[in-house]
Design a protein around this motif. Structure first.
Motif, PDB file in Angstrom:
ATOM      1  N   ALA A  14       0.922  -1.667  -0.467  1.00  0.00           N
ATOM      2  CA  ALA A  14       0.102   0.208  -0.367  1.00  0.00           C
ATOM      3  C   ALA A  14       0.640   1.175   0.142  1.00  0.00           C
ATOM      4  O   ALA A  14       0.629   1.942  -0.878  1.00  0.00           O
ATOM      5  N   GLU A  15       1.621   1.249   0.970  1.00  0.00           N
ATOM      6  CA  GLU A  15       2.479   2.270   1.086  1.00  0.00           C
ATOM      7  C   GLU A  15       3.102   2.671  -0.634  1.00  0.00           C
ATOM      8  O   GLU A  15       3.624   3.753  -1.017  1.00  0.00           O
ATOM      9  N   THR A  16       3.751   1.784  -1.059  1.00  0.00           N
ATOM     10  CA  THR A  16       4.627   1.511  -2.709  1.00  0.00           C
ATOM     11  C   THR A  16       3.882   2.332  -3.654  1.00  0.00           C
ATOM     12  O   THR A  16       3.800   2.933  -4.785  1.00  0.00           O
ATOM     13  N   LEU A  17       2.274   1.717  -3.226  1.00  0.00           N
ATOM     14  CA  LEU A  17       1.426   2.317  -4.418  1.00  0.00           C
ATOM     15  C   LEU A  17       1.102   3.635  -4.346  1.00  0.00           C
ATOM     16  O   LEU A  17       0.649   4.243  -5.205  1.00  0.00           O
ATOM     17  N   PRO A  58       1.235   7.158 -11.949  1.00  0.00           N
ATOM     18  CA  PRO A  58       0.163   6.818 -12.260  1.00  0.00           C
ATOM     19  C   PRO A  58      -0.169   5.696 -13.524  1.00  0.00           C
ATOM     20  O   PRO A  58      -0.516   4.571 -13.081  1.00  0.00           O
ATOM     21  N   ARG A  59       1.113   5.808 -14.258  1.00  0.00           N
ATOM     22  CA  ARG A  59       1.397   4.443 -14.853  1.00  0.00           C
ATOM     23  C   ARG A  59       1.333   3.308 -14.273  1.00  0.00           C
ATOM     24  O   ARG A  59       0.891   1.855 -14.389  1.00  0.00           O
ATOM     25  N   ALA A  60       2.650   2.895 -13.507  1.00  0.00           N
ATOM     26  CA  ALA A  60       2.993   2.067 -12.403  1.00  0.00           C
ATOM     27  C   ALA A  60       1.580   1.888 -12.155  1.00  0.00           C
ATOM     28  O   ALA A  60       1.499   1.044 -11.425  1.00  0.00           O
ATOM     29  N   GLN A  61       1.007   2.543 -11.303  1.00  0.00           N
ATOM     30  CA  GLN A  61      -0.431   2.237 -10.377  1.00  0.00           C
ATOM     31  C   GLN A  61      -1.210   1.253 -11.556  1.00  0.00           C
ATOM     32  O   GLN A  61      -2.135   0.603 -10.208  1.00  0.00           O
ATOM     33  N   ARG A  62      -1.338   1.911 -12.792  1.00  0.00           N
ATOM     34  CA  ARG A  62      -2.709   1.159 -12.965  1.00  0.00           C
ATOM     35  C   ARG A  62      -2.098  -0.077 -13.765  1.00  0.00           C
ATOM     36  O   ARG A  62      -2.589  -0.885 -13.704  1.00  0.00           O
ATOM     37  N   GLN A  63      -0.759  -0.775 -13.947  1.00  0.00           N
ATOM     38  CA  GLN A  63      -0.628  -1.760 -14.480  1.00  0.00           C
ATOM     39  C   GLN A  63      -0.157  -3.033 -13.037  1.00  0.00           C
ATOM     40  O   GLN A  63      -0.481  -3.699 -13.120  1.00  0.00           O
ATOM     41  N   PHE A  69      -7.818   5.653  -7.225  1.00  0.00           N
ATOM     42  CA  PHE A  69      -8.874   5.664  -8.045  1.00  0.00           C
ATOM     43  C   PHE A  69      -9.336   6.515  -9.193  1.00  0.00           C
ATOM     44  O   PHE A  69      -9.741   6.332  -9.979  1.00  0.00           O
ATOM     45  N   SER A  70      -8.813   7.483  -9.037  1.00  0.00           N
ATOM     46  CA  SER A  70      -9.325   9.207 -10.154  1.00  0.00           C
ATOM     47  C   SER A  70      -7.913   8.339 -11.369  1.00  0.00           C
ATOM     48  O   SER A  70      -8.429   9.713 -12.255  1.00  0.00           O
ATOM     49  N   VAL A  71      -6.830   7.762 -10.983  1.00  0.00           N
ATOM     50  CA  VAL A  71      -6.136   7.560 -12.105  1.00  0.00           C
ATOM     51  C   VAL A  71      -6.149   6.287 -12.996  1.00  0.00           C
ATOM     52  O   VAL A  71      -6.107   5.654 -14.137  1.00  0.00           O
ATOM     53  N   LEU A  72      -8.038   5.523 -12.610  1.00  0.00           N
ATOM     54  CA  LEU A  72      -7.351   4.517 -12.849  1.00  0.00           C
ATOM     55  C   LEU A  72      -8.445   4.583 -13.601  1.00  0.00           C
ATOM     56  O   LEU A  72      -9.431   4.933 -14.067  1.00  0.00           O
ATOM     57  N   HIS A 113     -11.959   2.763 -15.998  1.00  0.00           N
ATOM     58  CA  HIS A 113     -13.567   2.849 -15.471  1.00  0.00           C
ATOM     59  C   HIS A 113     -13.420   1.011 -14.934  1.00  0.00           C
ATOM     60  O   HIS A 113     -14.148   1.283 -13.464  1.00  0.00           O
ATOM     61  N   ASP A 114     -13.333   0.232 -15.685  1.00  0.00           N
ATOM     62  CA  ASP A 114     -13.501  -0.709 -15.496  1.00  0.00           C
ATOM     63  C   ASP A 114     -12.693  -1.716 -14.097  1.00  0.00           C
ATOM     64  O   ASP A 114     -12.924  -2.095 -13.254  1.00  0.00           O
ATOM     65  N   ASP A 115     -11.144  -0.765 -13.871  1.00  0.00           N
ATOM     66  CA  ASP A 115     -10.693  -0.774 -12.703  1.00  0.00           C
ATOM     67  C   ASP A 115     -10.668  -1.035 -11.694  1.00  0.00           C
ATOM     68  O   ASP A 115     -11.387  -0.766 -10.467  1.00  0.00           O
ATOM     69  N   LEU A 116     -11.578   0.549 -11.975  1.00  0.00           N
ATOM     70  CA  LEU A 116     -12.116   1.890 -10.737  1.00  0.00           C
ATOM     71  C   LEU A 116     -13.216   0.994  -9.630  1.00  0.00           C
ATOM     72  O   LEU A 116     -13.527   1.208  -8.676  1.00  0.00           O
ATOM     73  N   ILE A 117     -14.489   0.449 -11.114  1.00  0.00           N
ATOM     74  CA  ILE A 117     -15.563  -0.046 -10.625  1.00  0.00           C
ATOM     75  C   ILE A 117     -15.140  -1.390  -9.851  1.00  0.00           C
ATOM     76  O   ILE A 117     -15.966  -1.204  -8.516  1.00  0.00           O
ATOM     77  N   GLU A 118     -14.366  -2.339 -10.066  1.00  0.00           N
ATOM     78  CA  GLU A 118     -13.736  -3.944  -9.440  1.00  0.00           C
ATOM     79  C   GLU A 118     -13.329  -3.448  -8.099  1.00  0.00           C
ATOM     80  O   GLU A 118     -13.768  -3.566  -6.991  1.00  0.00           O
ATOM     81  N   MET A 119     -12.432  -2.333  -8.247  1.00  0.00           N
ATOM     82  CA  MET A 119     -11.663  -1.478  -6.054  1.00  0.00           C
ATOM     83  C   MET A 119     -12.585  -1.369  -5.699  1.00  0.00           C
ATOM     84  O   MET A 119     -12.620  -1.389  -4.703  1.00  0.00           O
ATOM     85  N   MET A 120     -13.781  -0.453  -6.217  1.00  0.00           N
ATOM     86  CA  MET A 120     -14.601   0.553  -5.244  1.00  0.00           C
ATOM     87  C   MET A 120     -15.412  -1.481  -4.899  1.00  0.00           C
ATOM     88  O   MET A 120     -15.630  -0.755  -3.658  1.00  0.00           O
TER      89      MET A 120
END
Length: 421
Positions: free
Chosen positions: A232-235, A240-245, A271-274, A276-283
């Motif tokens: 979590a600390e690393t994320l 943003p590009r690494a976060q999405r990957q 979540f603001s950089v994800l 849409h589909d990944d955002l919904i899944e994480m939510m």
């Protein structure tokens, strides 16, 4: 990799045991022969090792033949000797051919898994590349002893042996820990990192920097080795590009544990950089009250210029004089932040033609006309531009306010910097 080879002779240890130190670059592409050089099977494609304590042990030779021909796997016990020009092996049983290579879980292929791979230095702040792999041959067995990260190793890989840059820089295998990435990729690929215990001690900011230097598989392998708190600390610190990957390859349960270590503002930032589909899944992985709070922050950030703008601003015609405008600005009911700029409108009273900064206005002669001192065209924003995009414009131009216009440059209102930060 070039095919120039330099196989060293055997030495004798203080205990009277014969041994030899070899580099992978010495063996790569050597002819593999049965009995004599004339009975050639092919060239060495890779060396295959299994994990063993304290050093990985060779299990066989891997040969590719190309042109659609099947691969061959020759068990290490069939290797008779390695000399300057060839690797000699015993014939396959019953005069048949050696079987095709089939990868096994936990096996390490030197060329495929180690050569050219990134290794994190022991201080965790620099990345190195494995340029060669150093073997110890003794008692009929071959072990991985070191990885070479020196420029000499790079030169050997390309067959340049008559130059030496500096001393070989060898890192003992016991300080290098392969990370299985079977949880994040389909194949059991081996990457390199510092030991898992050392990884846990690195700051999240440093780990994020390191992750951004790694390839996709290496990145996922290192991230998978972190506990939830460190992940979590690393994320949070990653770009943003690494976060999405990283998020795209997370398993749901692992993701749930990582998200539970993050604050609501941190979750909103992620979540603001994800997509849409990944955002919904994480939510869906968050508790209801937490997801509602994150969504509220995201909604606020997605507010458009039209929603954030004010209709309170100062405007004037192009032929208005500085003195006339200054007189109107002295009206007591003017809100202070509304007088940062004067927006110059065409004669229709709607279309934006230019802008004058108040700080410039007060320095001009009273009889000067606005059309002579205005900046035109003005920097404007579209009414559907979201908060994040507005913030980027404010950061770029350092303005205190920005005019909002429609497709025909009609002035709709003004967005103030303090309303979007």
């Amino acid at each position: 990799m070039a095919q120039s080879h330099s196989i060293p002779p055997a030495s004798v240890s203080s205990k009277g045991e014969a041994y030899r130190l070899l580099f992978f670059s010495d063996l790569y592409k050597l002819p593999v022969c049965i009995g004599t050089v004339k009975q050639r099977l092919g060239k060495l494609t890779d060396l295959v090792f299994r994990q063993a304590e304290p050093y990985p042990e060779a299990v066989g030779l891997y040969l590719e033949h190309g042109w659609g021909k099947p691969t061959e796997f020759i068990p290490w016990e069939k290797v008779i000797k390695i000399d300057q020009d060839s690797i000699f092996v015993a014939p396959p049983p019953n005069g048949e051919v050696y079987p095709p290579f089939v990868d096994q879980k936990g096996w390490i292929l030197v060329d495929a898994h180690l050569m050219g791979r990134t290794i994190l230095d022991m201080d965790g702040r620099r990345t190195e590349v494995v340029n060669d792999v150093h073997f110890l041959e003794t008692r009929g067995k071959l072990h991985i002893a070191h990885v070479d990260v020196s420029f000499n190793g790079f030169l050997r890989r390309w067959g340049i042996r008559n130059l030496r840059w500096i001393k070989d820089r060898l890192i003992s295998w016991k300080y290098v820990q392969p990370l299985s990435v079977e949880d994040v990729v389909k194949n059991d690929v081996v990457s390199l990192s510092v030991t898992r215990e050392d990884v846990k001690e690195l700051p999240g900011e440093d780990l994020a920097d390191i992750l951004e230097e790694l390839s996709g598989e290496e990145q996922q392998a290192l991230f998978a080795a972190l506990d939830s708190e460190k992940a979590a600390e690393t994320l949070v610190e990653a770009e943003p590009r690494a976060q999405r990957q990283l998020v795209a390859n997370l398993r749901r349960e692992k993701a749930r544990h990582i998200l539970s270590e993050m604050s609501v503002p941190q979750l909103a930032d992620l979540f603001s950089v994800l997509p849409h589909d990944d955002l919904i899944e994480m939510m869906e992985l968050l508790p209801k009250d937490q997801s509602d709070r994150v969504q509220a922050i995201l909604n606020e950030r997605e507010a458009t210029a039209r929603a954030l703008m004010t209709s309170e601003y100062v405007s004037a015609r192009p032929n208005a004089t500085v003195g006339e405008v200054m007189g109107s600005l002295r009206q007591p009911d003017r809100e202070p932040r509304c007088v940062s700029y004067v927006y110059v409108l065409k004669d229709d009273g709607k279309t934006l033609e230019g802008v004058v900064d108040l700080r410039e206005l007060v320095l001009e002669a009273p009889e000067k006309k606005l059309e002579d001192i205005m900046t035109s065209p003005a920097v404007t924003v579209e009414e559907d531009m979201i908060r994040e995009e507005l913030g980027e414009l404010f950061e770029k131009y350092r303005f205190r306010s920005l005019p909002v216009v429609d497709a025909n440059d009609k002035l709709l209102g003004v967005v103030h910097y303090n309303d979007i930060v």
